[in-house]
Design an enzyme around this catalytic site. Structure first.
Site, short mmCIF file in Angstrom:
data_model
loop_
_atom_site.label_atom_id
_atom_site.label_comp_id
_atom_site.label_asym_id
_atom_site.label_seq_id
_atom_site.Cartn_x
_atom_site.Cartn_y
_atom_site.Cartn_z
CB CYS A 1 -3.58 -11.45 -30.95
SG CYS A 1 -3.01 -12.72 -29.81
CG HIS B 1 -7.53 -17.25 -28.29
ND1 HIS B 1 -6.16 -17.13 -28.21
CD2 HIS B 1 -7.87 -18.37 -27.57
CE1 HIS B 1 -5.68 -18.13 -27.47
NE2 HIS B 1 -6.68 -18.88 -27.07
#
Length: 270
Positions: free
Chosen positions: A229, A161
């Site tokens: 991301c 993440h």
């Protein structure tokens, strides 16, 4: 002598003056203004004030929640990483025993697989097997769609993440920076050579050889790929960083110089 007429005049004057002063004193008092009902303007101002306070409170709550999502989870990540680190050596010992006992078996999802060091960012993590939301909640996760091991020919791809404590600062890596993978036997040093932002559908980035269209052939390069991301706090794209193996250091020789300052602290009981 004062005549009777003069006395009456003076007494009358004093009497008139007293009455005049009394009237002036009485007339100087202010009367309280009568209260009237709330006007439409008062009602509008009250409504505007109420909704303003509600919006301010909601904004503060959203700010606190966003702060926790960004920074509060770092504490949980650090705690989970400590637990994984404690069991990593045991996992490697168990893997070694399993290899001696029989053929290799598929890694268990969420199980510790390796340790990843990014010395230029002074960061390291235990990498687990799998990239499902549960697998990578507190750790980077190793893509298991293609067979790959640290130091082996192929592409050891890792996802995490974009949060503090994980791959938040991945964009700070530059060409020439090093990454180090650790397994039960060796330290593998990789050198960053490429960075790219792609769409989530561009799954080719984690294939055994992302830069060779002849994917039916065995890969010749030993790569590591990090994915996260992009941009920060969003998931519209993926930031990809590739590095290639440049050195293998057996553990018997100690940690490579690039990560010597990042040696995990020994347990207090040892």
């Amino acid at each position: 002598m004062v005549s009777t007429t003069e006395r009456q005049f003076h007494e009358g004057s004093r009497s008139e003056g007293g009455r005049g002063r009394g009237r002036r004193a009485s007339g100087g008092r202010r009367r309280r203004a009568r209260r009237t009902g709330a006007t439409s303007g008062d009602v509008v101002r009250g409504i505007v004030r109420f909704f303003g306070e509600v919006m301010l409170t909601a904004g503060l709550l959203m700010l606190f929640y966003a702060s926790y999502e960004v920074y509060g989870s770092q504490w949980e990540t650090d705690r989970e990483q400590q637990d994984l680190a404690q069991g990593l050596e045991e996992a490697w010992s168990a893997d070694a025993a399993a290899e001696e006992a029989g053929p290799d078996s598929a890694p268990l999802p969420g199980s510790a697989d390796s340790r990843l060091y990014l010395p230029s960012l002074d960061l390291d993590w235990v990498v687990v097997n799998g990239t499902t939301p549960d697998d990578i909640r507190y750790s980077p996760g190793h893509y298991t769609e293609f067979p790959s091991d640290p130091g082996e020919a192929g592409n050891y791809a890792v996802a995490a993440h974009r949060t503090p404590g994980l791959f938040w600062d991945l964009d700070l890596l530059s060409n020439g920076d090093t990454m180090v993978l650790e397994d039960a036997e060796n330290f593998y040093t990789y050198e960053v050579f490429r960075e790219e932002t792609v769409l989530p559908t561009d799954v080719w980035v984690v294939e055994p050889d992302p830069f060779d269209e002849a994917t039916d052939e065995e890969p010749e390069r030993s790569l590591i790929t990090l994915t996260t991301c992009a941009p920060k706090l969003n998931n519209t794209h993926r930031l990809i960083v590739w590095a290639e193996l440049v050195e293998t250091t057996p553990k018997s020789e100690g940690m490579p110089d690039s990560i010597a300052h990042m040696a995990p602290q020994a347990d207090e009981d040892e």
